[in-house]
Design a protein around this motif. Structure first.
Motif, mmCIF file in Angstrom:
data_model
loop_
_atom_site.group_PDB
_atom_site.id
_atom_site.type_symbol
_atom_site.label_atom_id
_atom_site.label_comp_id
_atom_site.label_asym_id
_atom_site.label_seq_id
_atom_site.Cartn_x
_atom_site.Cartn_y
_atom_site.Cartn_z
ATOM 1 N N GLY A 1 3.017 -44.270 -25.410
ATOM 2 C CA GLY A 1 2.354 -44.126 -24.117
ATOM 3 C C GLY A 1 2.212 -42.662 -23.741
ATOM 4 N N ILE A 2 1.099 -42.350 -23.086
ATOM 5 C CA ILE A 2 0.860 -41.001 -22.587
ATOM 6 C C ILE A 2 0.386 -41.112 -21.142
ATOM 7 C CG2 ILE A 2 -0.378 -38.829 -22.897
ATOM 8 C CD1 ILE A 2 -0.923 -39.663 -25.797
ATOM 9 N N GLU A 3 1.087 -40.457 -20.246
ATOM 10 C CA GLU A 3 0.708 -40.430 -18.835
ATOM 11 C C GLU A 3 0.212 -39.021 -18.526
ATOM 12 O OE1 GLU A 3 0.234 -42.476 -15.210
ATOM 13 O OE2 GLU A 3 1.109 -43.287 -17.051
ATOM 14 N N VAL A 4 -1.062 -38.906 -18.140
ATOM 15 C CA VAL A 4 -1.640 -37.595 -17.843
ATOM 16 C C VAL A 4 -1.806 -37.485 -16.331
ATOM 17 C CG1 VAL A 4 -3.451 -35.943 -18.429
ATOM 18 C CG2 VAL A 4 -2.915 -37.800 -20.022
ATOM 19 N N VAL A 5 -1.162 -36.484 -15.743
ATOM 20 C CA VAL A 5 -1.152 -36.325 -14.285
ATOM 21 C C VAL A 5 -1.767 -34.983 -13.928
ATOM 22 C CG1 VAL A 5 0.285 -36.222 -12.201
ATOM 23 C CG2 VAL A 5 0.938 -37.712 -14.117
ATOM 24 N N HIS B 1 -2.812 -43.360 -19.889
ATOM 25 C CA HIS B 1 -3.252 -43.468 -18.495
ATOM 26 C C HIS B 1 -3.523 -42.049 -17.984
ATOM 27 C CE1 HIS B 1 -2.212 -47.706 -18.083
ATOM 28 N NE2 HIS B 1 -1.047 -47.456 -18.658
ATOM 29 N N ALA B 2 -4.647 -41.841 -17.331
ATOM 30 C CA ALA B 2 -4.976 -40.540 -16.753
ATOM 31 C C ALA B 2 -5.453 -40.747 -15.327
ATOM 32 C CB ALA B 2 -6.058 -39.847 -17.575
ATOM 33 N N ASP B 3 -4.945 -39.926 -14.404
ATOM 34 C CA ASP B 3 -5.377 -40.093 -13.023
ATOM 35 C C ASP B 3 -6.809 -39.588 -12.851
ATOM 36 O OD1 ASP B 3 -5.399 -37.294 -12.372
ATOM 37 O OD2 ASP B 3 -3.252 -37.352 -11.938
ATOM 38 N N ALA B 4 -7.386 -39.856 -11.684
ATOM 39 C CA ALA B 4 -8.814 -39.608 -11.475
ATOM 40 C C ALA B 4 -9.181 -38.135 -11.558
ATOM 41 C CB ALA B 4 -9.234 -40.174 -10.117
ATOM 42 N N ARG B 5 -8.205 -37.246 -11.389
ATOM 43 C CA ARG B 5 -8.520 -35.817 -11.381
ATOM 44 C C ARG B 5 -8.572 -35.221 -12.795
ATOM 45 N NH1 ARG B 5 -7.176 -31.672 -6.676
ATOM 46 N NH2 ARG B 5 -7.612 -29.706 -7.716
ATOM 47 N N VAL B 6 -8.069 -35.919 -13.763
ATOM 48 C CA VAL B 6 -7.972 -35.371 -15.119
ATOM 49 C C VAL B 6 -9.346 -35.119 -15.713
ATOM 50 C CG1 VAL B 6 -7.220 -35.826 -17.476
ATOM 51 C CG2 VAL B 6 -5.707 -36.372 -15.562
ATOM 52 N N GLU C 1 -12.233 -43.130 -10.603
ATOM 53 C CA GLU C 1 -11.009 -43.923 -10.671
ATOM 54 C C GLU C 1 -10.154 -43.457 -11.842
ATOM 55 O OE1 GLU C 1 -10.155 -46.141 -8.488
ATOM 56 O OE2 GLU C 1 -12.058 -46.157 -7.369
ATOM 57 N N PRO C 2 -8.851 -43.738 -11.810
ATOM 58 C CA PRO C 2 -8.012 -43.466 -12.981
ATOM 59 C C PRO C 2 -8.561 -44.192 -14.204
ATOM 60 C CG PRO C 2 -6.671 -44.044 -11.085
ATOM 61 C CD PRO C 2 -8.100 -44.329 -10.700
ATOM 62 N N ILE C 3 -8.267 -43.660 -15.386
ATOM 63 C CA ILE C 3 -8.757 -44.293 -16.608
ATOM 64 C C ILE C 3 -7.592 -44.718 -17.490
ATOM 65 C CG2 ILE C 3 -10.914 -42.996 -16.579
ATOM 66 C CD1 ILE C 3 -9.755 -41.256 -18.828
ATOM 67 N N THR C 4 -7.827 -45.748 -18.292
ATOM 68 C CA THR C 4 -6.857 -46.222 -19.268
ATOM 69 C C THR C 4 -7.547 -46.315 -20.619
ATOM 70 O OG1 THR C 4 -5.645 -47.502 -17.600
ATOM 71 C CG2 THR C 4 -5.302 -48.101 -19.910
#
Length: 299
Positions: free
Chosen positions: A278-282, A209-214, A219-222
């Motif tokens: 899982g990887i969470e990119v913020v 999951h990556a937020d929209a700013r990454v 929109e955020p992406i998965t």
């Protein structure tokens, strides 16, 4: 040779001999090799005008001069109220920045990206007290006059900074060492563009999951599946050069922080075999502010 010339030659020789030490101090105080070099140039201009006839410890005196220059720069930064999270896009410092990005990345690796992030968040006096005492063993009674504090107050500043650097107690995990090795291998494979090695670290059903700013995107992406996640990581080689291990709320992860300015973090989850599930990119500033970043302990 008259006294002035002799003193000048002695000072120049000492300054050059101490340059690696002085650069190391300035880099840890400022978080940028280019700024550290500028600080040394400024310090050299100042010391040339000084009378060193009664100076017994030239190295200590030069360290003090360089520190004063760096302290002024740190205070100026704070007075300008710079907010690196809001002022720049995540990749803004990867190109067109002053200095040599490859050298900056190498120095960041040597010092620790997470440590640079924490140091950047400290108040100037805290940073000076911690860096000089904990990293270079300068006694508090020598640091105190620089900060116009008592030795006891200076000790408190360093102690407060030390708590920030250490962060919270790492989350208990029987296989913490294996998870750390997995994150280290993930970073090495990304930096090296090694798709096969990266793919092997991921669970087949891994989800990123990556937020929209990454990226950025509207929109955020998965992204789902080991192959898709690994291919996406291959596109982040430039970012990986400024990325290092960190504790994120006490758990091992990665932080990207060119010149000590945090841009994004990667938080991981694992299965029982320490494969990444899982990887969470913020990268959103609000999300980053809610994450405690600290320097990782050795396993």
């Amino acid at each position: 040779m008259d006294g002035v010339t002799a003193d000048g030659a002695r000072l120049a020789a000492r300054f050059e001999a101490d340059r690696p030490h002085l650069t190391a101090v300035a880099y840890r105080l400022l978080g940028s090799a280019a700024e550290a070099e500028d600080a040394l140039q400024d310090a050299w201009l100042r010391v040339q005008q000084a009378d060193i006839g009664e100076v017994e410890n030239l190295t200590g005196w030069l360290t003090t001069v360089v520190t004063r220059v760096c302290l002024n720069q740190l205070r100026n930064r704070r007075n300008r109220r710079e907010d690196p999270l809001d002022a720049h896009e995540p990749d803004a410092t990867l190109g067109g920045a002053a200095g040599d990005p490859a050298r900056e990345a190498l120095l960041a690796d040597e010092v620790g990206v997470a440590l640079l992030v924490v140091l950047d968040a400290l108040a100037p006096a805290e940073r000076v007290a911690f860096v000089l005492h904990d990293m270079f063993a300068v006694p508090f009674d020598e640091i105190a006059p620089l900060l116009e504090k008592t030795p006891a107050a200076t000790r408190q500043l360093a102690s407060r900074a030390r708590r920030r650097v250490r962060g919270r107690t790492p989350a208990p995990a029987a296989d913490a060492a294996r998870r750390r090795r997995a994150v280290e291998a993930f970073l090495a494979a990304t930096r090296g563009g090694d798709f096969t090695a990266l793919f092997a670290l991921l669970a087949p059903d891994v989800v990123l999951h990556a937020d929209a700013r990454v990226v950025p995107t509207p929109e955020p992406i998965t992204v789902r599946g080991a192959e898709a996640v690994a291919r996406g990581a291959m596109a982040a080689v430039a970012r990986a050069e400024f990325t290092g291990l960190a504790l994120l709320d006490g758990r091992i992860g990665l932080v990207m922080a060119p010149y000590g300015r945090i841009r994004l973090v990667l938080a991981f989850t694992f299965d029982d075999d320490a494969r990444i599930t899982g990887i969470e990119v913020v990268a959103e500033p609000e999300g980053l502010r809610g994450i405690e970043v600290s320097s990782p302990r050795e396993p």
